[in-house]
Design a protein around this motif. Sequence first.
Motif, PDB file in Angstrom:
ATOM      1  N   LEU A 191      -6.367  -5.436   8.507  1.00 43.11           N
ATOM      2  CA  LEU A 191      -7.292  -4.702   9.065  1.00 43.11           C
ATOM      3  C   LEU A 191      -8.543  -5.190   8.130  1.00 43.11           C
ATOM      4  O   LEU A 191      -9.449  -4.610   8.093  1.00 43.11           O
ATOM      5  CB  LEU A 191      -7.050  -3.531   8.747  1.00 43.11           C
ATOM      6  CG  LEU A 191      -6.000  -2.779  10.128  1.00 43.11           C
ATOM      7  CD1 LEU A 191      -5.448  -1.420   9.510  1.00 43.11           C
ATOM      8  CD2 LEU A 191      -6.387  -2.860  11.202  1.00 43.11           C
ATOM      9  N   GLY A 192      -8.578  -6.426   7.642  1.00 42.22           N
ATOM     10  CA  GLY A 192      -9.889  -6.905   6.958  1.00 42.22           C
ATOM     11  C   GLY A 192      -9.817  -6.560   5.470  1.00 42.22           C
ATOM     12  O   GLY A 192     -10.869  -6.733   4.614  1.00 42.22           O
ATOM     13  N   GLY A 193      -8.652  -5.692   4.807  1.00 39.39           N
ATOM     14  CA  GLY A 193      -8.938  -5.413   3.528  1.00 39.39           C
ATOM     15  C   GLY A 193      -8.054  -6.271   2.654  1.00 39.39           C
ATOM     16  O   GLY A 193      -7.904  -7.482   2.895  1.00 39.39           O
ATOM     17  N   ILE A 194      -8.212  -5.886   1.477  1.00 42.46           N
ATOM     18  CA  ILE A 194      -7.564  -6.553   0.318  1.00 42.46           C
ATOM     19  C   ILE A 194      -6.729  -6.006  -0.404  1.00 42.46           C
ATOM     20  O   ILE A 194      -6.696  -4.870  -0.662  1.00 42.46           O
ATOM     21  CB  ILE A 194      -8.879  -7.030  -0.884  1.00 42.46           C
ATOM     22  CG1 ILE A 194      -9.867  -7.539  -0.145  1.00 42.46           C
ATOM     23  CG2 ILE A 194      -8.182  -7.854  -1.982  1.00 42.46           C
ATOM     24  CD1 ILE A 194     -11.187  -7.911  -0.785  1.00 42.46           C
ATOM     25  N   ALA A 195      -5.170  -6.745  -0.517  1.00 42.59           N
ATOM     26  CA  ALA A 195      -4.272  -6.099  -1.158  1.00 42.59           C
ATOM     27  C   ALA A 195      -4.427  -6.460  -2.688  1.00 42.59           C
ATOM     28  O   ALA A 195      -4.246  -7.571  -3.171  1.00 42.59           O
ATOM     29  CB  ALA A 195      -2.843  -6.466  -0.638  1.00 42.59           C
ATOM     30  N   ALA A 196      -4.868  -5.683  -3.497  1.00 41.15           N
ATOM     31  CA  ALA A 196      -5.012  -5.847  -5.135  1.00 41.15           C
ATOM     32  C   ALA A 196      -3.933  -5.814  -5.886  1.00 41.15           C
ATOM     33  O   ALA A 196      -2.802  -5.647  -5.556  1.00 41.15           O
ATOM     34  CB  ALA A 196      -6.023  -4.840  -5.614  1.00 41.15           C
ATOM     35  N   SER A 197      -3.805  -6.757  -6.977  1.00 44.54           N
ATOM     36  CA  SER A 197      -2.717  -6.759  -7.801  1.00 44.54           C
ATOM     37  C   SER A 197      -2.546  -6.044  -9.248  1.00 44.54           C
ATOM     38  O   SER A 197      -1.843  -5.838  -9.859  1.00 44.54           O
ATOM     39  CB  SER A 197      -2.632  -8.172  -8.019  1.00 44.54           C
ATOM     40  OG  SER A 197      -3.363  -8.938  -8.736  1.00 44.54           O
ATOM     41  N   GLY A 198      -3.956  -5.597  -9.379  1.00 38.14           N
ATOM     42  CA  GLY A 198      -3.996  -4.765 -10.646  1.00 38.14           C
ATOM     43  C   GLY A 198      -5.195  -3.827 -10.551  1.00 38.14           C
ATOM     44  O   GLY A 198      -6.271  -3.641  -9.672  1.00 38.14           O
ATOM     45  N   VAL A 199      -5.341  -2.856 -11.502  1.00 42.36           N
ATOM     46  CA  VAL A 199      -6.362  -1.742 -11.310  1.00 42.36           C
ATOM     47  C   VAL A 199      -7.495  -2.392 -12.333  1.00 42.36           C
ATOM     48  O   VAL A 199      -7.476  -2.910 -13.267  1.00 42.36           O
ATOM     49  CB  VAL A 199      -5.935  -0.389 -12.133  1.00 42.36           C
ATOM     50  CG1 VAL A 199      -6.954   0.640 -12.196  1.00 42.36           C
ATOM     51  CG2 VAL A 199      -4.609   0.034 -11.511  1.00 42.36           C
ATOM     52  N   SER A 200      -8.722  -2.247 -11.661  1.00 45.85           N
ATOM     53  CA  SER A 200      -9.998  -2.505 -12.116  1.00 45.85           C
ATOM     54  C   SER A 200     -11.075  -1.784 -11.565  1.00 45.85           C
ATOM     55  O   SER A 200     -10.756  -1.081 -10.588  1.00 45.85           O
ATOM     56  CB  SER A 200     -10.328  -4.116 -11.907  1.00 45.85           C
ATOM     57  OG  SER A 200     -10.797  -4.447 -10.652  1.00 45.85           O
ATOM     58  N   LYS A 243      -0.857   2.761 -13.956  1.00 47.41           N
ATOM     59  CA  LYS A 243      -1.775   2.430 -13.044  1.00 47.41           C
ATOM     60  C   LYS A 243      -2.466   3.627 -12.583  1.00 47.41           C
ATOM     61  O   LYS A 243      -3.716   3.478 -12.434  1.00 47.41           O
ATOM     62  CB  LYS A 243      -0.994   1.854 -11.659  1.00 47.41           C
ATOM     63  CG  LYS A 243      -0.610   0.397 -11.975  1.00 47.41           C
ATOM     64  CD  LYS A 243       0.140  -0.452 -10.869  1.00 47.41           C
ATOM     65  CE  LYS A 243       0.427  -1.658 -11.050  1.00 47.41           C
ATOM     66  NZ  LYS A 243       1.444  -2.159  -9.798  1.00 47.41           N
ATOM     67  N   LEU A 244      -1.869   4.743 -12.338  1.00 45.88           N
ATOM     68  CA  LEU A 244      -2.433   6.029 -11.984  1.00 45.88           C
ATOM     69  C   LEU A 244      -3.330   6.340 -13.012  1.00 45.88           C
ATOM     70  O   LEU A 244      -4.441   6.923 -12.852  1.00 45.88           O
ATOM     71  CB  LEU A 244      -1.418   7.062 -11.616  1.00 45.88           C
ATOM     72  CG  LEU A 244      -2.056   8.656 -11.388  1.00 45.88           C
ATOM     73  CD1 LEU A 244      -2.851   8.285 -10.081  1.00 45.88           C
ATOM     74  CD2 LEU A 244      -0.691   9.273 -10.992  1.00 45.88           C
ATOM     75  N   LYS A 245      -2.999   6.508 -14.176  1.00 45.76           N
ATOM     76  CA  LYS A 245      -3.609   7.024 -15.386  1.00 45.76           C
ATOM     77  C   LYS A 245      -5.013   6.105 -15.642  1.00 45.76           C
ATOM     78  O   LYS A 245      -6.217   6.638 -15.911  1.00 45.76           O
ATOM     79  CB  LYS A 245      -3.002   7.068 -16.470  1.00 45.76           C
ATOM     80  CG  LYS A 245      -1.693   7.960 -16.790  1.00 45.76           C
ATOM     81  CD  LYS A 245      -1.188   8.088 -17.925  1.00 45.76           C
ATOM     82  CE  LYS A 245       0.043   9.046 -17.989  1.00 45.76           C
ATOM     83  NZ  LYS A 245       0.990   9.039 -19.220  1.00 45.76           N
ATOM     84  N   LYS A 246      -4.835   4.782 -15.397  1.00 39.73           N
ATOM     85  CA  LYS A 246      -5.997   3.725 -15.562  1.00 39.73           C
ATOM     86  C   LYS A 246      -7.068   3.999 -14.458  1.00 39.73           C
ATOM     87  O   LYS A 246      -8.179   3.933 -14.577  1.00 39.73           O
ATOM     88  CB  LYS A 246      -5.513   2.194 -15.724  1.00 39.73           C
ATOM     89  CG  LYS A 246      -6.533   1.445 -15.769  1.00 39.73           C
ATOM     90  CD  LYS A 246      -6.109   0.266 -16.164  1.00 39.73           C
ATOM     91  CE  LYS A 246      -7.340  -0.892 -16.517  1.00 39.73           C
ATOM     92  NZ  LYS A 246      -7.048  -2.242 -16.636  1.00 39.73           N
ATOM     93  N   ALA A 247      -6.415   4.196 -13.175  1.00 42.40           N
ATOM     94  CA  ALA A 247      -7.363   4.602 -12.100  1.00 42.40           C
ATOM     95  C   ALA A 247      -8.014   5.724 -12.191  1.00 42.40           C
ATOM     96  O   ALA A 247      -9.345   5.797 -12.013  1.00 42.40           O
ATOM     97  CB  ALA A 247      -6.595   4.499 -10.830  1.00 42.40           C
ATOM     98  N   GLN A 248      -7.432   6.761 -12.445  1.00 40.12           N
ATOM     99  CA  GLN A 248      -8.148   8.108 -12.895  1.00 40.12           C
ATOM    100  C   GLN A 248      -9.368   7.965 -14.057  1.00 40.12           C
ATOM    101  O   GLN A 248     -10.191   8.663 -13.650  1.00 40.12           O
ATOM    102  CB  GLN A 248      -6.943   9.309 -13.116  1.00 40.12           C
ATOM    103  CG  GLN A 248      -6.209   9.676 -11.895  1.00 40.12           C
ATOM    104  CD  GLN A 248      -4.982  10.612 -12.312  1.00 40.12           C
ATOM    105  OE1 GLN A 248      -4.464  10.460 -13.490  1.00 40.12           O
ATOM    106  NE2 GLN A 248      -4.825  11.268 -11.605  1.00 40.12           N
ATOM    107  N   SER A 249      -9.053   7.063 -15.131  1.00 47.02           N
ATOM    108  CA  SER A 249      -9.804   6.920 -16.087  1.00 47.02           C
ATOM    109  C   SER A 249     -11.181   6.240 -15.476  1.00 47.02           C
ATOM    110  O   SER A 249     -12.223   6.391 -16.265  1.00 47.02           O
ATOM    111  CB  SER A 249      -9.228   6.385 -17.430  1.00 47.02           C
ATOM    112  OG  SER A 249      -9.070   5.154 -17.016  1.00 47.02           O
TER     113      SER A 249
END
Length: 77
Positions: free
Chosen positions: A27-36, A53-59
Amino acid sequence: LEGQSFLFTGTLTQMTRSDAQARVKALGGIAASGVSKKLSYLVVGDAGKAGGKLKKAQSLGIPVLSETEFLERLNEV
Protein backbone atom coordinates in the motif's frame (compact mmCIF):
# COMPACT_ATOMS: atom_id res chain seq x y z
CA LEU A 1 -0.30 4.42 3.56
CA GLU A 2 1.90 6.16 1.02
CA GLY A 3 5.08 7.42 2.69
CA GLN A 4 4.07 6.38 6.21
CA SER A 5 6.33 4.07 8.19
CA PHE A 6 5.15 1.30 10.50
CA LEU A 7 7.03 -0.80 13.01
CA PHE A 8 5.52 -3.91 14.60
CA THR A 9 6.25 -5.11 18.11
CA GLY A 10 4.74 -7.69 20.41
CA THR A 11 2.93 -10.78 19.16
CA LEU A 12 0.39 -10.17 16.42
CA THR A 13 -2.63 -12.48 16.65
CA GLN A 14 -4.56 -11.80 13.45
CA MET A 15 -1.69 -12.02 10.94
CA THR A 16 2.01 -12.74 10.95
CA ARG A 17 4.47 -9.89 11.22
CA SER A 18 5.72 -10.71 7.71
CA ASP A 19 2.17 -10.48 6.34
CA ALA A 20 1.63 -7.14 8.08
CA GLN A 21 4.88 -5.77 6.67
CA ALA A 22 3.98 -7.01 3.19
CA ARG A 23 0.56 -5.31 3.39
CA VAL A 24 2.20 -2.02 4.40
CA LYS A 25 4.65 -2.21 1.50
CA ALA A 26 1.90 -3.15 -0.98
CA LEU A 27 0.00 0.00 0.00
CA GLY A 28 3.01 2.29 -0.46
CA GLY A 29 4.14 2.37 3.16
CA ILE A 30 7.47 1.54 4.75
CA ALA A 31 8.07 -1.37 7.12
CA ALA A 32 10.57 0.11 9.57
CA SER A 33 13.13 -1.91 11.49
CA GLY A 34 13.58 0.33 14.52
CA VAL A 35 12.11 3.18 16.53
CA SER A 36 13.19 6.67 15.50
CA LYS A 37 11.56 10.07 15.41
CA LYS A 38 10.90 9.51 11.69
CA LEU A 39 8.57 6.56 12.48
CA SER A 40 4.91 7.26 11.67
CA TYR A 41 3.30 4.51 13.80
CA LEU A 42 4.23 1.75 16.20
CA VAL A 43 1.82 -1.17 15.95
CA VAL A 44 1.63 -3.16 19.18
CA GLY A 45 0.41 -6.75 19.22
CA ASP A 46 0.55 -8.26 22.70
CA ALA A 47 1.37 -5.16 24.76
CA GLY A 48 2.85 -7.33 27.50
CA LYS A 49 5.59 -8.35 25.08
CA ALA A 50 6.17 -4.96 23.42
CA GLY A 51 9.27 -4.25 25.48
CA GLY A 52 11.53 -1.26 24.97
CA LYS A 53 10.16 -0.31 21.56
CA LEU A 54 6.87 0.80 23.11
CA LYS A 55 8.59 2.87 25.80
CA LYS A 56 10.92 4.52 23.28
CA ALA A 57 8.04 5.31 20.88
CA GLN A 58 6.02 6.85 23.71
CA SER A 59 8.98 8.96 24.81
CA LEU A 60 9.36 10.27 21.22
CA GLY A 61 5.64 11.01 20.90
CA ILE A 62 5.10 8.46 18.12
CA PRO A 63 1.46 7.37 17.71
CA VAL A 64 0.83 3.82 18.93
CA LEU A 65 -1.79 1.62 17.27
CA SER A 66 -3.18 -1.67 18.48
CA GLU A 67 -3.27 -4.50 15.97
CA THR A 68 -7.03 -3.95 15.61
CA GLU A 69 -6.56 -0.23 14.90
CA PHE A 70 -3.91 -1.08 12.31
CA LEU A 71 -6.26 -3.52 10.56
CA GLU A 72 -9.01 -0.89 10.56
CA ARG A 73 -6.62 1.50 8.77
CA LEU A 74 -5.88 -1.17 6.18
CA ASN A 75 -9.59 -1.65 5.56
CA GLU A 76 -10.04 2.10 5.01
CA VAL A 77 -7.54 2.06 2.13
